[in-house]
Design an enzyme around this catalytic site. Structure first.
Site, short mmCIF file in Angstrom:
data_model
loop_
_atom_site.label_atom_id
_atom_site.label_comp_id
_atom_site.label_asym_id
_atom_site.label_seq_id
_atom_site.Cartn_x
_atom_site.Cartn_y
_atom_site.Cartn_z
CG ASP A 10 -0.10 29.57 -2.81
OD1 ASP A 10 -0.34 29.79 -4.01
OD2 ASP A 10 -0.81 29.98 -1.88
CG HIS A 165 1.39 24.34 -0.80
ND1 HIS A 165 0.13 23.91 -0.44
CD2 HIS A 165 1.52 25.59 -0.29
CE1 HIS A 165 -0.46 24.85 0.27
NE2 HIS A 165 0.35 25.88 0.37
ZN ZN Z 1 1.80 29.88 1.52
#
Ligand code: ZN
Length: 215
Positions: A10, A165
């Site tokens: 993400d 991430h």
């Molecule tokens: Zn996010």
């Protein structure tokens, strides 16, 4: 049935980190989903990285435009159209046919702030698929040491859907260690999502949304 694990990345694309993640995934023949932030796609260098991910078989999902406030918190009635719609336009033909959307959950928390009635209406009207998660090892908080926590959280789930991430926190330096750990635990990494993490499928609500919207 093998123990399935799904991975997602993400908040990218990041010009430095995302290509490194893509290299690792390619070497190991692992396919995942990248939930990208719309505002970042306006930069041609970052856009090209998403094109690479798409070309290499990863799914591209929508992770809001600004990634600043959960949709259930913002008072701006135009927020869903901007956050979801504008990002989807930028993703364009790279979009997965199911129009994958992942809301911004502050701190990785799934709660009533996640979505709003307006946002859910838009997701339904425009045929989106809402993809949540069940494993958030908070790689941003402990970039050197998140792997043991991630493996522990995965072990507790029948079918983990992990949020990582691709951001310059140094956390992705540990990605290979995590993948080695999953392999040692007998995981088969798959690209599709566990059903109970997907409350909206192609615009149809298939779960109780009350937990994800202000009452
Ligand atoms: Zn996010």
């Amino acid at each position: 049935m093998p123990w399935r694990v799904t991975l997602s990345f993400d908040n990218g694309p990041d010009p430095e980190i995302t290509p490194q993640v893509l290299d690792i995934l390619a070497r190991r023949a692992i396919l995942t989903t990248f939930f990208v932030v719309g505002d970042k796609l306006r930069d041609p260098e970052r856009y090209a990285i998403v094109e690479r991910a798409f070309r290499e078989g990863h799914w591209i999902g929508n992770h809001t435009f600004n990634h600043l406030a959960p949709l259930g918190v913002t008072l701006d009635v135009d927020a869903p159209a901007l956050e979801i719609g504008r990002t989807q336009e930028l993703i364009g033909e790279m979009s997965h046919p199911d129009r994958l959307f992942r809301p911004f959950g502050s701190g990785g928390i799934l709660d009533e702030a996640l979505l709003s009635a307006t946002a859910v209406d838009l997701l339904c009207r425009d045929g989106y698929t809402c993809v949540l998660w069940n494993v958030v090892p908070r790689d941003w908080e402990n970039p050197k040491g998140w792997v043991p926590r991630a493996l522990e959280q995965c072990a507790a789930e029948e079918w983990p859907l992990v949020v990582l991430h691709d951001l310059p926190t140094t956390a992705m330096e540990q990605l290979e260690l995590f993948l080695d750990g999953l392999e040692a635990a007998g995981a088969t990494i798959v690209q599709h999502f566990p059903e109970d993490c997907v409350p909206i499928v192609n615009g149809g609500i298939v779960a109780d949304m009350s937990a994800y919207m202000p009452s």
